[in-house]
Design a protein around this motif. Structure first.
Motif, mmCIF file in Angstrom:
data_model
loop_
_atom_site.group_PDB
_atom_site.id
_atom_site.type_symbol
_atom_site.label_atom_id
_atom_site.label_comp_id
_atom_site.label_asym_id
_atom_site.label_seq_id
_atom_site.Cartn_x
_atom_site.Cartn_y
_atom_site.Cartn_z
ATOM 1 N N GLU A 37 0.855 -1.184 0.000
ATOM 2 C CA GLU A 37 0.000 0.000 0.000
ATOM 3 C C GLU A 37 0.884 1.224 0.000
ATOM 4 O O GLU A 37 1.877 1.283 0.729
ATOM 5 N N GLY B 95 -2.175 7.068 0.584
ATOM 6 C CA GLY B 95 -3.394 6.772 1.320
ATOM 7 C C GLY B 95 -3.693 7.822 2.369
ATOM 8 O O GLY B 95 -4.823 8.017 2.763
ATOM 9 N N VAL B 96 -2.655 8.511 2.824
ATOM 10 C CA VAL B 96 -2.840 9.639 3.738
ATOM 11 C C VAL B 96 -2.146 10.835 3.089
ATOM 12 O O VAL B 96 -1.289 10.669 2.240
ATOM 13 N N PRO B 97 -2.534 12.032 3.491
ATOM 14 C CA PRO B 97 -1.819 13.182 2.939
ATOM 15 C C PRO B 97 -0.404 13.209 3.495
ATOM 16 O O PRO B 97 -0.159 12.689 4.598
ATOM 17 N N ASP B 98 0.523 13.782 2.771
ATOM 18 C CA ASP B 98 1.866 14.054 3.276
ATOM 19 C C ASP B 98 2.569 12.819 3.814
ATOM 20 O O ASP B 98 2.971 12.770 4.972
ATOM 21 N N VAL B 99 2.712 11.815 2.958
ATOM 22 C CA VAL B 99 3.426 10.611 3.367
ATOM 23 C C VAL B 99 4.912 10.945 3.500
ATOM 24 O O VAL B 99 5.482 11.564 2.613
#
Lengths: 481, 481
Positions: A187, A190-194
């Motif tokens: 994966e 999926g989230v902002p600002d990885v």
């Protein structure tokens, strides 16, 4: 009888029962007459037969298929709707095609946090259709959006007329699940600002050479309150080009800003959606402004004023939604419209600095004259993405090769003015050699090293995207053979 | 005498004359008292002395320095203004620091094609200052923009209050020149729609672990015609949070949308730019809408209406530019303002889905209560980027360690609700271990393999960004020691 014989040979291929054991007996194609449909994609100049076509219906099935092929060292190609224009899904080594079209579910829509999660085979336009009643849409809009899949859009980092204002596919991808070349499932985002390295950005636009995307989380946008369309006819390309720059310099960011030249106009007027363009102009501009209702009229007035400053022959604002839709249909079918004035056409996909357009069109005109092939130009004028449509007749000996050569020359012109060899169609098979127009050996080697991390044995979509032989060492080896 | 002695020792370091031969005698620091200034950056909890600091003035000098250090197998760290908040420029292995601050030229501005080319040491705000009279600006605006460099912004993929509407640094980088870990010079991007893998995107945000950026081509934007600012006071965080979602759901994309909680308000009111916020509210929203003048008033009216729907105590629109500037100064100095109510503070940088804010603030409240440390919350509400400011007193034994531990717990809360451990400050030294909150071993290993391509010997900014030991194999080795 011929087909029957080939069918029997294929059925004996030991990989068929192994693949059937994973995805089900009905979900593997192996008869020659079935495989023929997969010998090319939207780029029809090269063709190749796959060893088989499998239709997984879940990430786990994709993973199991890839693990098997990896273990057997059999190369494979992921494929969406097959609308790609650079041959990215065409077999060159009898690869197994992994078709993602049965993974076509819309898995989740979250209006509050503004995203949707789709499977890779989900058709682009269906997303907008599914959320339009709530006042939302998905922005990237390739001309093939009624049939192309979002998985394919990710592979090609697809664009569209509205990318000037809203950005291309990579700007709308928030996360993904992918199967790596060894079958491992990962994966990404999926989230902002990885934190860490942007692997999701790396896979987006990698043309199926780094991973097979099996789930995609995309941004959805609020449908603009209002949209207005302007059409403007110019006697001189130079004036149209200046108008484009002045519109953008005025701080207006049109939702779309398209230009067509004289030959393109001839095509669209001869095809399904004629709108009565004058035939003696050098350029038509088609432009949409969207956003909050308040302020749109002021922007339209400013656009009209700029066009008048640059000697527009006629400029008009669509008076109804239907009129605007007719104008856009006329533009959106421009590629296919070439069929009305030429037996065959080859679409190219160069990028240039906006300011160099008049010069580039002049040089394309020279290439056209020299080669004897007519060239129509359709231009995403706002972001400098030029689609020359090279008209030819494949029945005339040598003319297909000539069209390919002319396409390459046009890309060289684009690269030479500081542009690029592809805006949204990808490199695939078609533009492998033209990669050398924009990259040095060292820069290509750096990319191959990245490929080696994800795809060390080149099982995943081999011999695409990079020139052949692709490594300096291979060039040297080849020279000694 | 102590300094003198250390100076003599350093001067004998054989690398000093070698570095001086490349950049000039005056452009190498090696005396202990000079090096001390480089023992940390904006993250002051860890410190380490560099072996030397060199100041190249051109790409060729950077390349020559790197080639020398690579040949000698001496590790090195690129450094901009040293305003980083996660320790990315702090030596941990006596590295040589390559300071880019003397490469500070604005090389080119092209208003027609809307870009500027800068050297990495060019200060962020100076770009906007240089082009403002022509009606343009550079969008990414970290709070440190008056001193931080664009090279550093690229390394950290820096954000700022205006990133909600305009995107973070990576969305504004059009091309770069970079020096690789072996001293080789490469050009990346530079034209729109570069084919192949997005190496430029990979280097952006890689925190100086993949390459040293020596030239940057950035997008410049037209200054919006009009900008209006709204301030709204809410008795309940829940209501403020709902208002944020409804504003965005209405199709308004504010240029900036900030929230501060009660403790943050206490801080900013005690510091240099008090504006008279009430002290008994749970949240203040500060919001700017920009764009064409037409339509702004309608958007502001809609924002006010949404705030009223969610029980706002008071909502007001700045009546003058000066008033708006005072309000923004009050917000922009929030970090430093903590100094007015606490001897020390540690700023954290979590990201959460916007909708989870009330829940996350409640959990941060519990952590605060349990630890006995007060926590102020400053929130880029539009894009879910939360800056908890952990107040502590480093003179009290153990309290620094406690603050670090509390920061980590807060990040765990963010990660657990589907968020991330950094929005714009980077991982650096500070959040290395917290990378495990968002990545599995396999996902970290994939990133390390990418690092190996660019930085195989870990000479370039070693021991940053990834947990230590960073590889499964190393973990196993360590367990056997």
């Amino acid at each position: 009888m011929l087909f029957k014989k080939k069918q029997r040979i294929s059925a004996k291929d030991p990989i068929i029962p192994a693949l059937q054991a994973i995805v089900g007996e009905e979900d593997v194609l192996y008869r020659y007459e079935d495989l023929v449909a997969y010998e090319c994609d939207g780029y029809t100049i090269h063709k190749g037969i796959p060893r088989a076509v499998v239709f997984p219906e879940s990430t786990e099935e994709v993973s199991a298929v890839v693990k098997y092929l990896h273990q057997q060292q059999i190369p494979f190609i992921p494929r969406g709707a097959g609308t790609g224009l650079s041959g990215g899904a065409i077999p060159q080594n009898n690869e197994v095609i992994i078709s993602l079209v049965r993974m076509k579910k819309l898995l989740e829509v979250d209006f509050y946090n503004r995203y949707a999660v789709v499977e890779p085979g989900f058709v682009n336009l269906k997303l907008t259709n599914a959320i339009a009643d709530k006042g939302y849409y998905y922005a990237p809009d390739p001309s093939s959006q009624y049939v192309c899949t979002i998985g394919g859009n990710v592979a090609e980092n697809a664009g569209g007329a509205h990318c000037l204002k809203y950005g291309v596919t990579t700007n709308h991808i928030l996360g993904m699940e992918a199967v790596l070349a060894n079958g491992e499932i990962v994966e990404l985002g999926g989230v902002p600002d990885v934190p860490g390295y942007d692997l999701m950005g790396l896979i987006t636009g990698s043309e199926g050479t780094l991973a097979i995307v099996t789930k995609i989380k995309v941004r959805i946008l609020k449908t603009p309150q209002e949209k207005k369309t302007v059409m403007a006819y110019f006697d001189k390309v130079q004036d149209a080009s200046q108008a484009v720059s002045d519109i953008i310099a005025a701080g207006i960011v049109p939702a779309a800003l398209e230009m067509m030249d004289k030959v393109a106009i001839e095509g669209v007027e001869a095809a399904n959606f004629p709108v009565g363009h004058p035939r003696d102009i050098e350029a038509v501009l088609l432009l949409a402004v969207d956003g909050l209702a308040a302020g749109i009229d002021d922007q339209i007035a400013e656009v009209v004023e700029v066009c008048q400053k640059w000697n527009v022959r006629e400029v008009k604002v669509a008076q109804t939604v239907e009129e605007a839709q007719r104008w856009w249909a006329n533009r959106k079918t421009a590629f296919g419209a070439m069929g009305a004035i030429s037996p065959d056409y080859l679409v190219q996909d160069g990028v240039i600095p906006r300011s160099r357009l008049p010069e580039v069109l002049a040089r394309i005109g020279e290439i056209s004259e020299r080669s004897g092939l007519r060239i129509a130009n359709v231009f995403h004028a706002g972001d400098g993405n030029l689609h020359p449509l090279i008209l030819f007749d494949s029945r005339k000996p040598g003319e297909t090769d000539l069209a390919v050569k002319v396409g390459s020359e046009v890309l060289k012109v684009c690269a030479d003015v500081g542009g690029s060899i592809t805006g949204e169609h990808g490199v695939g098979i078609e533009k492998k050699e033209e990669m050398r127009f924009v990259f040095t050996d060292e820069e290509i080697e750096a990319q191959l090293q990245i490929r080696d991390v994800f795809n060390p044995q080149q099982l995943l979509n081999p011999d695409k995207l990079f020139p052949t032989p692709s490594r300096c060492a291979e060039v040297k080896q080849a020279a000694h053979k």
